[in-house]
Design a protein around this motif. Structure first.
Motif, PDB file in Angstrom:
ATOM      1  N   SER B  29      -8.795  95.343  77.006  1.00  0.00           N
ATOM      2  CA  SER B  29      -8.670  96.450  77.947  1.00  0.00           C
ATOM      3  C   SER B  29      -7.255  96.997  77.872  1.00  0.00           C
ATOM      4  CB  SER B  29      -8.972  95.953  79.363  1.00  0.00           C
ATOM      5  OG  SER B  29      -8.322  96.769  80.316  1.00  0.00           O
ATOM      6  N   HIS B  31      -6.146  99.343  80.423  1.00  0.00           N
ATOM      7  CA  HIS B  31      -5.910 100.165  81.608  1.00  0.00           C
ATOM      8  C   HIS B  31      -4.542  99.912  82.237  1.00  0.00           C
ATOM      9  CE1 HIS B  31      -7.823  96.618  83.530  1.00  0.00           C
ATOM     10  NE2 HIS B  31      -7.005  96.883  84.504  1.00  0.00           N
ATOM     11  N   GLU B  82     -10.550 101.867  75.732  1.00  0.00           N
ATOM     12  CA  GLU B  82     -10.809 102.868  76.759  1.00  0.00           C
ATOM     13  C   GLU B  82     -12.216 103.446  76.610  1.00  0.00           C
ATOM     14  OE1 GLU B  82      -9.096 104.354  79.411  1.00  0.00           O
ATOM     15  OE2 GLU B  82      -7.778 102.627  79.244  1.00  0.00           O
ATOM     16  N   HIS B  83     -12.668 103.531  75.358  1.00  0.00           N
ATOM     17  CA  HIS B  83     -13.971 104.156  75.105  1.00  0.00           C
ATOM     18  C   HIS B  83     -15.120 103.148  75.025  1.00  0.00           C
ATOM     19  CE1 HIS B  83     -12.697 108.302  74.568  1.00  0.00           C
ATOM     20  NE2 HIS B  83     -11.599 107.811  74.028  1.00  0.00           N
ATOM     21  N   ASN B  88     -14.510 100.367  83.276  1.00  0.00           N
ATOM     22  CA  ASN B  88     -14.398 101.804  83.143  1.00  0.00           C
ATOM     23  C   ASN B  88     -13.472 102.357  84.226  1.00  0.00           C
ATOM     24  OD1 ASN B  88     -14.669 104.449  82.489  1.00  0.00           O
ATOM     25  ND2 ASN B  88     -16.783 104.659  83.195  1.00  0.00           N
ATOM     26  N   SER B  91      -9.593 107.322  81.718  1.00  0.00           N
ATOM     27  CA  SER B  91      -8.427 107.283  80.854  1.00  0.00           C
ATOM     28  C   SER B  91      -7.440 108.402  81.151  1.00  0.00           C
ATOM     29  CB  SER B  91      -8.859 107.381  79.391  1.00  0.00           C
ATOM     30  OG  SER B  91      -9.536 108.585  79.178  1.00  0.00           O
ATOM     31  N   ARG B  94      -3.411 108.078  81.756  1.00  0.00           N
ATOM     32  CA  ARG B  94      -2.883 106.707  81.733  1.00  0.00           C
ATOM     33  C   ARG B  94      -2.524 106.294  80.321  1.00  0.00           C
ATOM     34  NH1 ARG B  94      -5.166 102.425  85.590  1.00  0.00           N
ATOM     35  NH2 ARG B  94      -3.000 101.938  85.404  1.00  0.00           N
TER      36      ARG B  94
END
Lengths: 94, 94
Positions: B29, B31, B82-83, B88, B91, B94
């Motif tokens: 991840s 994020h 991200e995809h 989820n 995006s 960020r």
């Protein structure tokens, strides 16, 4: 011209530290940040500053001076929140 | 001697990218990572490379070549997760 490219380069790599500072400031937490990594990075910035003075590069000197201020600010906030933060994730090795 | 300081500086600032790569790889991840910031940083690394070629600095050239590879790896992984990530978070910005 070359010095202009260097200054532009320095703007990009230095500016990219700002969101990190803002994030720690807003989150009042630094558990996303690797402190060990940041110490190494800070040491690198200091050495780049010495190198810039050594080769007489305005771009390297100015950029790394600004970076050093940002790194010190980020590190100080990170250490502060690790010790006084509302969350307690432990600081060892992060 | 000056070039040695530059290479040491480059080692520090480049090595400090590795934990970021490892973290994204492990967490599957990204994020935590600001993609916008990372694009600016990547642009800066490319410009530093041009600057290093311009002033003929071995330290600036080698360091930013390695950094560029790491930045591309981090960015590719970040975009991938991200995809295709299990979480989820969105995006944008960020």
């Amino acid at each position: 011209m070359t010095e202009l490219i260097g200054l532009l380069a320095g703007c990009c790599t230095t500016v990219s530290l700002v969101p990190q500072l803002r994030r720690i400031w807003r989150a009042k937490s630094a558990h996303d940040l690797s402190l060990a990594m940041f110490l190494v990075f800070g040491l690198g910035v200091m050495l780049w500053l010495l190198y810039g003075i050594g080769i007489g590069s305005i771009a390297v000197i100015t950029t790394n001076s600004v970076s050093l201020v940002l790194v010190i600010a980020i590190y100080s906030l990170a250490v502060h929140y690790e010790h006084h933060g509302s969350t307690n994730h432990g600081s060892a090795g992060r």
